[in-house]
Design an enzyme around this catalytic site. Structure first.
Site, short mmCIF file in Angstrom:
data_model
loop_
_atom_site.label_atom_id
_atom_site.label_comp_id
_atom_site.label_asym_id
_atom_site.label_seq_id
_atom_site.Cartn_x
_atom_site.Cartn_y
_atom_site.Cartn_z
CG HIS A 47 -17.02 -57.62 -40.93
ND1 HIS A 47 -15.34 -57.35 -42.01
CD2 HIS A 47 -15.68 -57.04 -39.61
CE1 HIS A 47 -14.83 -57.15 -41.16
NE2 HIS A 47 -15.08 -57.48 -39.78
CD GLU A 76 -10.71 -50.45 -41.44
OE1 GLU A 76 -9.95 -50.36 -40.76
OE2 GLU A 76 -10.89 -51.72 -42.14
CB CYS A 136 -14.43 -53.38 -41.12
SG CYS A 136 -12.98 -53.81 -41.40
P1 HMG Z 1 -6.22 -64.93 -29.27
O1 HMG Z 1 -5.71 -64.24 -28.07
O2 HMG Z 1 -4.40 -64.61 -30.32
O3 HMG Z 1 -6.55 -66.72 -29.78
O4 HMG Z 1 -6.28 -63.63 -29.56
P2 HMG Z 1 -7.71 -66.71 -28.57
O5 HMG Z 1 -6.75 -67.30 -27.49
O6 HMG Z 1 -8.76 -66.19 -28.41
O7 HMG Z 1 -7.89 -68.10 -29.03
C1 HMG Z 1 -8.48 -67.94 -30.31
C2 HMG Z 1 -10.04 -68.61 -30.93
O8 HMG Z 1 -8.90 -70.37 -31.34
C3 HMG Z 1 -10.22 -69.27 -29.02
O9 HMG Z 1 -12.28 -69.89 -29.60
C4 HMG Z 1 -9.99 -70.81 -29.03
O10 HMG Z 1 -10.37 -71.51 -28.09
C5 HMG Z 1 -9.70 -71.03 -30.07
P3 HMG Z 1 -12.96 -69.21 -28.98
O11 HMG Z 1 -12.93 -69.57 -27.84
O12 HMG Z 1 -13.14 -67.59 -29.47
O13 HMG Z 1 -13.95 -69.96 -29.68
N1 HMG Z 1 -8.88 -71.98 -29.96
C6 HMG Z 1 -7.60 -73.24 -30.60
N2 HMG Z 1 -9.12 -74.56 -31.03
C7 HMG Z 1 -8.43 -75.06 -31.67
N3 HMG Z 1 -7.46 -75.76 -31.47
C8 HMG Z 1 -6.68 -75.83 -30.69
C9 HMG Z 1 -6.95 -74.01 -29.99
N4 HMG Z 1 -6.45 -72.94 -29.41
C10 HMG Z 1 -6.82 -72.17 -29.24
N5 HMG Z 1 -5.51 -75.88 -30.45
C11 HMG Z 1 -7.67 -62.33 -31.31
C12 HMG Z 1 -7.84 -63.71 -31.13
C13 HMG Z 1 -8.72 -62.83 -32.86
C14 HMG Z 1 -8.31 -61.84 -30.68
C15 HMG Z 1 -6.83 -62.25 -32.18
O14 HMG Z 1 -6.38 -62.91 -33.49
C16 HMG Z 1 -6.41 -60.41 -32.54
O15 HMG Z 1 -6.51 -59.79 -32.16
N6 HMG Z 1 -7.37 -59.75 -34.51
C17 HMG Z 1 -8.20 -58.57 -33.64
C18 HMG Z 1 -8.72 -57.97 -33.97
C19 HMG Z 1 -10.26 -59.02 -34.60
O16 HMG Z 1 -10.68 -59.63 -35.66
N7 HMG Z 1 -11.52 -59.09 -33.93
C20 HMG Z 1 -13.06 -59.56 -34.44
C21 HMG Z 1 -14.03 -58.20 -34.02
S1 HMG Z 1 -14.03 -56.97 -34.26
C22 HMG Z 1 -14.13 -56.71 -36.10
O17 HMG Z 1 -14.44 -57.07 -37.03
C23 HMG Z 1 -13.62 -55.82 -37.08
C24 HMG Z 1 -12.18 -55.73 -37.49
O18 HMG Z 1 -12.11 -56.46 -38.91
C25 HMG Z 1 -11.22 -53.83 -38.65
C26 HMG Z 1 -12.55 -52.36 -38.55
O19 HMG Z 1 -13.69 -53.43 -38.33
O20 HMG Z 1 -12.10 -52.30 -39.54
C27 HMG Z 1 -11.11 -56.44 -36.78
#
Ligand code: HMG
Length: 389
Positions: free
Chosen positions: A235, A81, A113
């Site tokens: 994934h 992709e 993906c």
């Molecule tokens: P964010 O807003 O930076 O993070 O986005 P958050 O506030 O959601 O925190 C992440 C986690 O860390 C949370 O845990 C927090 O509690 C924890 P959860 O509630 O999820 O269990 N946290 C801590 N833990 C320990 N110590 C601390 C601490 N602080 C916070 N101090 C997000 C995170 C993954 C959304 C962001 O990085 C993002 O947008 N990433 C890209 C999208 C993505 O990966 N999506 C996944 C599903 S879609 C997919 O898999 C397809 C993809 O691969 C693309 C394709 O298909 O081509 C993406």
């Protein structure tokens, strides 16, 4: 009795450089616990200026050709992709770099993906039609989000090459598959952007929705019971996502969500992804490589695969590990591909992230940064020029 078709060989490659999440956390003032524990990532692969999806793909595929030859390969399917051209298939450059014969069919496949799983399933169909043939399936991606965005911590890059054929030495892929498609805007990249757009929380929800949808269809198609699986390869856009997905599946099926049981079903699948980062369509097969490389004997054991591609398409399917598979693994080479990366500091990573060719059609050489077998030497008259070392 139906013929046995599946993954005969599997080889991985990743980038020249790596950025530890400690450097990112230090730069943006994030508590490192969020990266190490919250999303389950330690570091991410960062491509050099003279590498791309083609050089990583050729690096992953070359050892497969060295081991098995090219006589039976009549199709190369390249899933990505992070395409480098809107018309020409990236696989054609790989075809040339690894010296496949002209009597080969080459095509590029895309669905976020999920692309590599489509490639694997189509490959199985081709092999079923003519069991004498093998198909080279390559998944290669560079995952890029905007600097200073929440997605930045979930970037990465790698390629996985798989040889698909009859009587596979590693994993026999089974019927049925559970399928799920939904038109959602959780993650996408318009042609005019070099970084993906994403609604992070929406994307996690869409992934979990797809887990339910594929499992429902898989069960209705007469698939295995959940407790039959020795491990689950999900994934992994970030490794914590696999834990979220499996917990969701267990809940959906009415099972307890015991942390130790979940860890033993997933733990060994995350070792490579946690240090490489999101490699998009290669990710689920990096999970398989890490599992096969580390697990105690898995002979005869069924494995579950959940492939998710935003947008979205997902597939749940199974494979059984073949007797003698350990003699065919590439564990040392896989570990070496990861450990050979050079650590860059945050400023260097940022520079590489923003590096791009001028679009004036002139001659532009790339700085020689890589040390691997293939490199992108430059661009001339809008044509990419690759070199073999
Ligand atoms: P964010 O807003 O930076 O993070 O986005 P958050 O506030 O959601 O925190 C992440 C986690 O860390 C949370 O845990 C927090 O509690 C924890 P959860 O509630 O999820 O269990 N946290 C801590 N833990 C320990 N110590 C601390 C601490 N602080 C916070 N101090 C997000 C995170 C993954 C959304 C962001 O990085 C993002 O947008 N990433 C890209 C999208 C993505 O990966 N999506 C996944 C599903 S879609 C997919 O898999 C397809 C993809 O691969 C693309 C394709 O298909 O081509 C993406």
């Amino acid at each position: 009795m139906s013929i046995s078709i599946g993954i005969h060989d599997l080889s991985i490659a990743t980038s020249e450089y790596v950025l530890p999440h400690t450097a990112l956390a230090e730069y943006n003032g994030t508590d490192i616990g969020k990266y190490h524990v919250g999303i389950g990532q330690e570091s991410m692969s960062v491509p050099a200026a003279d590498e791309d999806i083609v050089t990583m793909a050729a690096t992953a595929a070359a050892p497969i050709i060295a081991r098995h030859g090219k006589d039976r390969i009549r199709t190369l399917v390249f899933a990505t992709e992070s395409s480098i051209d809107q018309a020409k298939a990236a696989g054609i450059y790989v075809h040339s770099l690894i010296g496949l014969p002209s009597a080969t069919r080459v095509v590029e496949l895309k669905q976020a993906c999920y692309g590599a799983t489509a490639a694997l399933q189509f490959a199985i169909g081709l092999v079923r039609r003519d069991p004498a043939q093998q198909v080279l399936v390559i998944a290669s991606d560079v995952s890029k989000y905007e600097l200073d965005s929440p997605g930045e911590a979930t970037q990465g890059a790698s390629a996985v090459a798989m040889l698909v054929g009859v009587n596979p030495a590693l994993v026999r892929i089974e019927d049925p598959s559970g399928l799920f498609t939904a038109d959602v805007m959780d993650f996408w990249r318009p042609n005019y952007l070099s970084t993906a757009l994403v609604d992070g929380q929406e994307s996690i929800g869409a992934y979990l929705q797809a887990v339910e949808g594929t499992w429902k269809d898989y069960s209705e198609q007469g698939g295995r019971a959940l407790e039959e699986f020795a491990a689950f390869c999900y994934h992994q856009p970030f490794t914590k996502m696999a834990y979220k997905a499996h917990t969701h599946l267990l809940n959906y099926c009415g099972y307890d969500t015991d942390k130790d049981v979940i860890a033993s079903a997933l733990g060994q699948t995350t070792a490579y992804n946690t240090v490489i980062g999101n490699s998009y369509t290669a990710s689920v097969y990096l999970g398989l490589a890490a599992l096969l490389d580390q697990a105690d004997d898995l002979t005869g054991k069924p494995l579950a695969f959940l492939s998710y591609g935003s947008g979205s398409v997902a597939e749940f399917f199974s494979g059984t590990v073949v007797a003698g598979y350990r003699d065919h693994l590439r564990t040392e080479a896989n570990l070496q591909a990861i450990s050979r990366r050079k650590t860059v500091d945050y400023a260097t990573y940022r520079e590489l992230h923003e590096w791009k060719f001028p679009t004036d059609g002139g001659d532009h050489a790339t700085p020689e940064q890589t040390t691997g077998p293939f490199r992108l030497a430059g661009i001339s008259g809008h044509k990419r020029i690759y070199q073999t070392r």
